[in-house]
Design a protein around this motif. Sequence first.
Motif, PDB file in Angstrom:
ATOM      1  N   LYS A   1       0.913  -1.311   0.064  1.00  0.00           N
ATOM      2  CA  LYS A   1       0.023   0.075  -0.004  1.00  0.00           C
ATOM      3  C   LYS A   1       0.934   1.208  -0.039  1.00  0.00           C
ATOM      4  CE  LYS A   1      -3.002  -0.213   3.156  1.00  0.00           C
ATOM      5  NZ  LYS A   1      -3.977  -0.735   4.392  1.00  0.00           N
ATOM      6  N   VAL A   2       0.352   2.015  -0.800  1.00  0.00           N
ATOM      7  CA  VAL A   2       1.161   3.543  -0.739  1.00  0.00           C
ATOM      8  C   VAL A   2      -0.016   4.605  -0.594  1.00  0.00           C
ATOM      9  CG1 VAL A   2       2.359   5.263  -1.837  1.00  0.00           C
ATOM     10  CG2 VAL A   2       2.842   3.083  -2.029  1.00  0.00           C
ATOM     11  N   LYS A   3       0.137   5.532   0.480  1.00  0.00           N
ATOM     12  CA  LYS A   3      -0.962   6.560   0.763  1.00  0.00           C
ATOM     13  C   LYS A   3      -1.011   7.584  -0.342  1.00  0.00           C
ATOM     14  CE  LYS A   3      -1.179   7.048   5.720  1.00  0.00           C
ATOM     15  NZ  LYS A   3      -0.325   7.333   6.860  1.00  0.00           N
ATOM     16  N   LYS A   4      -2.111   7.795  -0.728  1.00  0.00           N
ATOM     17  CA  LYS A   4      -2.248   8.643  -1.939  1.00  0.00           C
ATOM     18  C   LYS A   4      -1.906   9.925  -1.762  1.00  0.00           C
ATOM     19  CE  LYS A   4      -6.304   6.630  -4.334  1.00  0.00           C
ATOM     20  NZ  LYS A   4      -7.925   6.744  -4.503  1.00  0.00           N
ATOM     21  N   GLU A   5      -1.826  10.504  -0.398  1.00  0.00           N
ATOM     22  CA  GLU A   5      -1.417  11.994  -0.171  1.00  0.00           C
ATOM     23  C   GLU A   5       0.094  12.054  -0.454  1.00  0.00           C
ATOM     24  OE1 GLU A   5      -1.689  11.623   4.669  1.00  0.00           O
ATOM     25  OE2 GLU A   5      -0.602  13.250   3.916  1.00  0.00           O
TER      26      GLU A   5
END
Lengths: 236, 236
Positions: A226-230
Motif C-alpha cells: 500500500k502507498v498513501k495517496k497523499e
Amino acid sequence: EGAEPGQVLVVHVEKITPHNIGWTGYRGNTGAMPGWLGDSNVGPTSKVVEIRDGRIIWNDKFSIPIKPMLGCVGVAPARDRWVNSWAGVWGGNFDIQEVTDGAQVHIPIQVPGANLHIGDMHALQGDGEICGGGGIETGGIARLRVELKDKPADMTWPRIENDEYIMTTAQARPAEDAFRTALSEMLLWLEGEYNFARKDAFMFLAQVLEARITQFVNPTFSYVAKVKKEYLEWTR
Amino acid sequence: EGAEPGQVLVVHVEKITPHNIGWTGYRGNTGAMPGWLGDSNVGPTSKVVEIRDGRIIWNDKFSIPIKPMLGCVGVAPARDRWVNSWAGVWGGNFDIQEVTDGAQVHIPIQVPGANLHIGDMHALQGDGEICGGGGIETGGIARLRVELKDKPADMTWPRIENDEYIMTTAQARPAEDAFRTALSEMLLWLEGEYNFARKDAFMFLAQVLEARITQFVNPTFSYVAKVKKEYLEWTR
C-alpha cells in the motif's frame, strides 16, 4: 456484458452488511500454525458468536468492533480449474481485509464475460487468518457496483483502491515471493501512472511502503502492498 | 550491572532525535527485490535528504513526516559471533518501526552483563526496507532507560510493548517461519499472562492479530505480531 480480456473489472464495494450471527473454527491444524506447539493438544474447536450493533459478542465481558469484508472477489480464470480456496491473477479467495466498504477492486479480466464471483464474507479477520476456517465467517448482504475499464499495460495482478491508499496484491508461496510480486506491481504502477523513474520509485517505496500478509492458510499466501495517496499528489 | 541469563533487559525508548541530515541508498539489488524487473536497468543509486521540522525534505514539492526508530537494539548473543546485520533471540538488527518513542523492548539476556548495543537509526522506514541501505539512515540522539526483570518462562524472542499494543517478534527465512514463531510466542504469552486456554487463544488471534514483515533485506526476515491492549483488558 461485453467484458473482454484486456479490460479490468472494477468492483465497487459500496456496503457490506453481515447477518447477526457468525462462526469461527479451528480445524486443529493450519499452515499458519507452529507445528512445534503441537496441534494434538488442542484439536478442532469452534465458536458461534452474535453480531449486534456493529460488534461481535465474544463473551459476556468482551465484544469486538466488526470490520466486514469479502474474502473472495474474482473473475473466471483463463486456463485452469482451481478449487475455490485458491486465488490468483483473476482475484479469488485472497482474504484481504481492505476489501470493505468504499474499496474498488480492479481485476484483470481473463475470459470473455468476466464471470464475477464473490463470497466468503467475514465480519472480522486477523492477519494470517490463522484458524483456517476464519475469520468471523458470516452471511449477509453486499451491495456492489461494477464497471469496465481498459487494463493498464503493466498491470497483471488485482489492484485495490480506497480514498486513502493505492494497493497492489499478489499470491505466492513462500511469502517473500508474494511480496516481491506485489512490490514489482507497485513499482510498475508508479512508473506507469505517477511519473516515477524506476530508481526513484525504489527509493520512495523504501520509505513509504506499507505491506503485510493477510492470510497464511490458503494454497498461496496473500500480500497487499500500500502507498498513501497523499504521498503521491506531488507527482502529477 | 548484575544482569544474568534468565532475566530480560527492558529498554525504554524515551526519545529519539535524528540529526538534520539523512541518506538512503539502493545497492542495485536486494533480497526484497523482484529479480525479474532486472536490477541492471537501475544500478546503485542514493539520495541525501534534509530533515527539518519533523519532516524529510524529499524534493521541493514533497516532504514526509519522520517516524524515528532504532533499527538495532540487542544484547550479546550467547554462543556465536554474527555480523552486525543479523538479528535473533538476542535482538539485534531487526529493523522494526515500532522501536520508537514510548516503546519498551524486552530482550532475553544471553550472557552475564547483557552488553546492550543499539544503532541503525532511521528517520523513516517502509515495510520491507527494500533498498537494503535504508530507510532514511541518520544519526542522532536516543534517550534510553534500562531495567532488569525476570524472564517469563515461555518467552524466547524479544517482545515490544507500547501504550497501545503488546507485540512479539521473530526472525526466520522463509517469512512464514518467522510468522509461525512470532505467533507461537504470542500464543504462549496469552496463555501465560492473560489466562487464555490455548484453543481460545487460537480463535481470538484469528480475529484480532495484526502482523507484518518489517524487512526483507537482512539474513533473516523480521516479523512483528501485535494485539491491542484494549482487547485484553477483560481477561484479568
